[in-house]
Design a protein around this motif. Structure first.
Motif, PDB file in Angstrom:
ATOM      1  N   ILE A   1      -3.850  -2.009  16.022  1.00  0.00           N
ATOM      2  CA  ILE A   1      -3.811  -0.595  15.657  1.00  0.00           C
ATOM      3  C   ILE A   1      -2.451  -0.274  15.051  1.00  0.00           C
ATOM      4  O   ILE A   1      -1.408  -0.678  15.573  1.00  0.00           O
ATOM      5  CB  ILE A   1      -4.066   0.276  16.893  1.00  0.00           C
ATOM      6  N   SER A   2      -2.457   0.481  13.953  1.00  0.00           N
ATOM      7  CA  SER A   2      -1.206   0.846  13.286  1.00  0.00           C
ATOM      8  C   SER A   2      -1.245   2.315  12.880  1.00  0.00           C
ATOM      9  O   SER A   2      -2.240   3.010  13.070  1.00  0.00           O
ATOM     10  CB  SER A   2      -0.989  -0.035  12.056  1.00  0.00           C
ATOM     11  N   ASP A   3      -0.152   2.764  12.294  1.00  0.00           N
ATOM     12  CA  ASP A   3       0.007   4.101  11.704  1.00  0.00           C
ATOM     13  C   ASP A   3      -0.156   5.208  12.746  1.00  0.00           C
ATOM     14  O   ASP A   3      -1.232   5.755  12.941  1.00  0.00           O
ATOM     15  CB  ASP A   3      -0.964   4.317  10.549  1.00  0.00           C
ATOM     16  N   PHE A   4       0.971   5.553  13.381  1.00  0.00           N
ATOM     17  CA  PHE A   4       0.971   6.564  14.431  1.00  0.00           C
ATOM     18  C   PHE A   4       1.592   7.876  13.953  1.00  0.00           C
ATOM     19  O   PHE A   4       2.104   8.660  14.747  1.00  0.00           O
ATOM     20  CB  PHE A   4       1.732   6.042  15.651  1.00  0.00           C
ATOM     21  N   GLY A   5       1.526   8.131  12.649  1.00  0.00           N
ATOM     22  CA  GLY A   5       2.175   9.315  12.095  1.00  0.00           C
ATOM     23  C   GLY A   5       1.605  10.634  12.564  1.00  0.00           C
ATOM     24  O   GLY A   5       2.297  11.658  12.539  1.00  0.00           O
ATOM     25  N   VAL A   6       0.324  10.673  12.978  1.00  0.00           N
ATOM     26  CA  VAL A   6      -0.267  11.922  13.465  1.00  0.00           C
ATOM     27  C   VAL A   6      -0.680  11.800  14.926  1.00  0.00           C
ATOM     28  O   VAL A   6      -1.445  12.607  15.431  1.00  0.00           O
ATOM     29  CB  VAL A   6      -1.476  12.351  12.600  1.00  0.00           C
TER      30      VAL A   6
ATOM     31  N   ASP B   1      -1.478 -10.738   7.524  1.00  0.00           N
ATOM     32  CA  ASP B   1      -1.674 -11.303   6.191  1.00  0.00           C
ATOM     33  C   ASP B   1      -3.006 -10.985   5.530  1.00  0.00           C
ATOM     34  O   ASP B   1      -3.176 -11.229   4.334  1.00  0.00           O
ATOM     35  CB  ASP B   1      -1.467 -12.824   6.216  1.00  0.00           C
ATOM     36  N   ALA B   2      -3.970 -10.414   6.258  1.00  0.00           N
ATOM     37  CA  ALA B   2      -5.247 -10.061   5.622  1.00  0.00           C
ATOM     38  C   ALA B   2      -5.343  -8.571   5.302  1.00  0.00           C
ATOM     39  O   ALA B   2      -6.391  -8.099   4.854  1.00  0.00           O
ATOM     40  CB  ALA B   2      -6.417 -10.480   6.504  1.00  0.00           C
ATOM     41  N   GLY B   3      -4.282  -7.830   5.532  1.00  0.00           N
ATOM     42  CA  GLY B   3      -4.278  -6.417   5.193  1.00  0.00           C
ATOM     43  C   GLY B   3      -4.889  -5.567   6.284  1.00  0.00           C
ATOM     44  O   GLY B   3      -4.465  -5.601   7.437  1.00  0.00           O
ATOM     45  N   THR B   4      -5.887  -4.782   5.922  1.00  0.00           N
ATOM     46  CA  THR B   4      -6.563  -3.890   6.863  1.00  0.00           C
ATOM     47  C   THR B   4      -8.061  -4.157   6.831  1.00  0.00           C
ATOM     48  O   THR B   4      -8.572  -4.854   5.946  1.00  0.00           O
ATOM     49  CB  THR B   4      -6.313  -2.417   6.509  1.00  0.00           C
ATOM     50  N   LEU B   5      -8.771  -3.569   7.775  1.00  0.00           N
ATOM     51  CA  LEU B   5     -10.226  -3.678   7.738  1.00  0.00           C
ATOM     52  C   LEU B   5     -10.789  -2.995   6.492  1.00  0.00           C
ATOM     53  O   LEU B   5     -11.823  -3.399   5.965  1.00  0.00           O
ATOM     54  CB  LEU B   5     -10.832  -3.061   9.003  1.00  0.00           C
ATOM     55  N   ASP B   6     -10.097  -1.976   5.996  1.00  0.00           N
ATOM     56  CA  ASP B   6     -10.524  -1.344   4.748  1.00  0.00           C
ATOM     57  C   ASP B   6     -10.382  -2.316   3.577  1.00  0.00           C
ATOM     58  O   ASP B   6     -11.208  -2.321   2.658  1.00  0.00           O
ATOM     59  CB  ASP B   6      -9.701  -0.083   4.488  1.00  0.00           C
ATOM     60  N   THR B   7      -9.342  -3.146   3.606  1.00  0.00           N
ATOM     61  CA  THR B   7      -9.174  -4.173   2.581  1.00  0.00           C
ATOM     62  C   THR B   7     -10.388  -5.093   2.542  1.00  0.00           C
ATOM     63  O   THR B   7     -10.907  -5.429   1.462  1.00  0.00           O
ATOM     64  CB  THR B   7      -7.913  -5.011   2.854  1.00  0.00           C
ATOM     65  N   LEU B   8     -10.857  -5.496   3.721  1.00  0.00           N
ATOM     66  CA  LEU B   8     -12.024  -6.382   3.784  1.00  0.00           C
ATOM     67  C   LEU B   8     -13.287  -5.661   3.312  1.00  0.00           C
ATOM     68  O   LEU B   8     -14.154  -6.271   2.674  1.00  0.00           O
ATOM     69  CB  LEU B   8     -12.205  -6.899   5.213  1.00  0.00           C
TER      70      LEU B   8
ATOM     71  N   SER C   1      -8.550   1.746   7.426  1.00  0.00           N
ATOM     72  CA  SER C   1      -7.267   1.525   6.760  1.00  0.00           C
ATOM     73  C   SER C   1      -6.087   1.556   7.717  1.00  0.00           C
ATOM     74  O   SER C   1      -4.966   1.190   7.332  1.00  0.00           O
ATOM     75  CB  SER C   1      -7.058   2.561   5.648  1.00  0.00           C
ATOM     76  N   ASN C   2      -6.290   1.975   8.965  1.00  0.00           N
ATOM     77  CA  ASN C   2      -5.216   1.972   9.964  1.00  0.00           C
ATOM     78  C   ASN C   2      -5.373   0.858  10.988  1.00  0.00           C
ATOM     79  O   ASN C   2      -4.698   0.860  12.014  1.00  0.00           O
ATOM     80  CB  ASN C   2      -5.153   3.318  10.680  1.00  0.00           C
TER      81      ASN C   2
ATOM     82  N   GLY D   1       0.814  -1.209   0.000  1.00  0.00           N
ATOM     83  CA  GLY D   1       0.000   0.000   0.000  1.00  0.00           C
ATOM     84  C   GLY D   1       0.845   1.255   0.000  1.00  0.00           C
ATOM     85  O   GLY D   1       2.058   1.215   0.225  1.00  0.00           O
ATOM     86  N   HIS D   2       0.172   2.372  -0.279  1.00  0.00           N
ATOM     87  CA  HIS D   2       0.804   3.688  -0.260  1.00  0.00           C
ATOM     88  C   HIS D   2       0.003   4.598   0.660  1.00  0.00           C
ATOM     89  O   HIS D   2      -1.182   4.378   0.885  1.00  0.00           O
ATOM     90  CB  HIS D   2       0.837   4.305  -1.666  1.00  0.00           C
ATOM     91  N   GLY D   3       0.641   5.653   1.137  1.00  0.00           N
ATOM     92  CA  GLY D   3      -0.080   6.636   1.936  1.00  0.00           C
ATOM     93  C   GLY D   3       0.773   7.256   3.002  1.00  0.00           C
ATOM     94  O   GLY D   3       1.821   6.710   3.387  1.00  0.00           O
TER      95      GLY D   3
END
Length: 299
Positions: A169-174, A111-118, A157-158, A45-47
């Protein structure tokens, strides 16, 4: 006189000032001493100023996610990840700086990505599944909030997921560490669709604002989105813009639940989506909500 800016040197030990009294957990040693020890298998993914790859560690054949980030937000994320040690927060195994100056983080692979993937795959989420998901996210938020960390960008997506429906929980950039004061916690660059009313209008909806309640609002919207299959404040397929979202979140009615949902689920969502932040339940309170008593294994 011209000022010469020296190229930053990354300290993998991530030492912090002694005056910082927040608890700290050391990062595990990286599984790779250099980028050459990793085989890139595919782009995941990108972002947020970077790219995430699925990689294989050559010596062990273990699979990881490699997050390559451009920009200073990576240092905030690194600082938070080194403080956390929870099964409901994604684990960082190591950090290195590439010759380009980009920072690469070797992360736990889900391995299943994110909840947004689902969501994109048109998965359906029953109340039992949502109770299972909500319990895990709340345990993660309860842990983070107890350690004075506000995520500030909870959304599908996070939230990483694996084939066993474990959610992290992931992505703590903000994100924000509230160790010193509440100052600057109003500066926010997350996704406006999931922002709580007090982010737009703190005077009207702020109440006894402390920042943590915003994560609960975002959780409520996330669960509703999973249940409905589309973002709650918009019609299916509608493209949001900032003004539309602000008006819907601040001045519109709360998202409506369809007929047939249980009273427990309806109550849980209402506890999350109170417009006044002071009336929202905390993560610890929600962990005792009757909705979480639904048994996933009954399906």
């Amino acid at each position: 006189m011209a000022v010469v800016r020296q190229r930053r040197q990354l300290n993998l030990q991530l030492s912090l000032p002694e005056s910082d009294r927040c608890p700290r957990f050391p990062l595990p040693l990286p599984p790779a001493a250099a980028p050459s020890d990793l085989d890139r298998l595919q782009v995941l993914g990108h972002g947020n100023g970077g790219t995430v790859y699925k990689v294989r560690h050559k010596r062990t054949d273990k699979i990881f996610a490699l997050k390559v980030v451009h920009g200073d937000q990576v240092f905030r994320e690194m600082e938070i990840l080194r403080r956390t040690d929870s099964p409901f927060v994604v684990q960082c195994h190591g950090v290195f700086e590439k010759p380009s100056g980009d920072i690469a983080m070797v992360m736990e692979y889900m391995d299943a990505g994110t909840l947004d993937t689902l969501l994109q795959k048109k998965w359906t989420f029953s109340e039992q599944k949502l109770a299972h998901i909500a319990a895990q996210i709340l345990k993660g938020l309860s842990y983070l909030h107890a350690h004075k960390i506000i995520h500030r960008d909870i959304k599908p997506s996070n939230l990483l997921v694996n084939s066993h429906m474990q959610v992290k929980i992931s992505d703590f950039g903000v994100s924000k560490i509230m160790c010193r004061s509440l100052d600057a916690c109003n500066s926010y660059v997350g996704t406006c669709a999931y922002m709580s009313p007090e982010r737009f209008d703190p005077e009207t909806y702020g109440g006894n604002y402390n920042g943590y309640a915003g994560d609960i609002w975002s959780l409520g919207l996330t669960l509703l989105e999973l249940y409905l299959g589309h973002f709650p404040f918009l019609q299916p397929g509608q493209r949001p813009d900032w003004a539309t979202l602000m008006c819907a979140i601040c001045f519109g009615d709360p998202p409506s639940l369809p007929d047939g949902v249980s009273e427990e689920f309806r109550s849980f969502i209402e506890c999350c989506l109170q417009k006044e932040s002071s009336k929202r339940w905390t993560a610890s309170q929600l962990l005792n909500h009757p909705f979480l008593g639904k048994d996933l294994r009954s399906e």
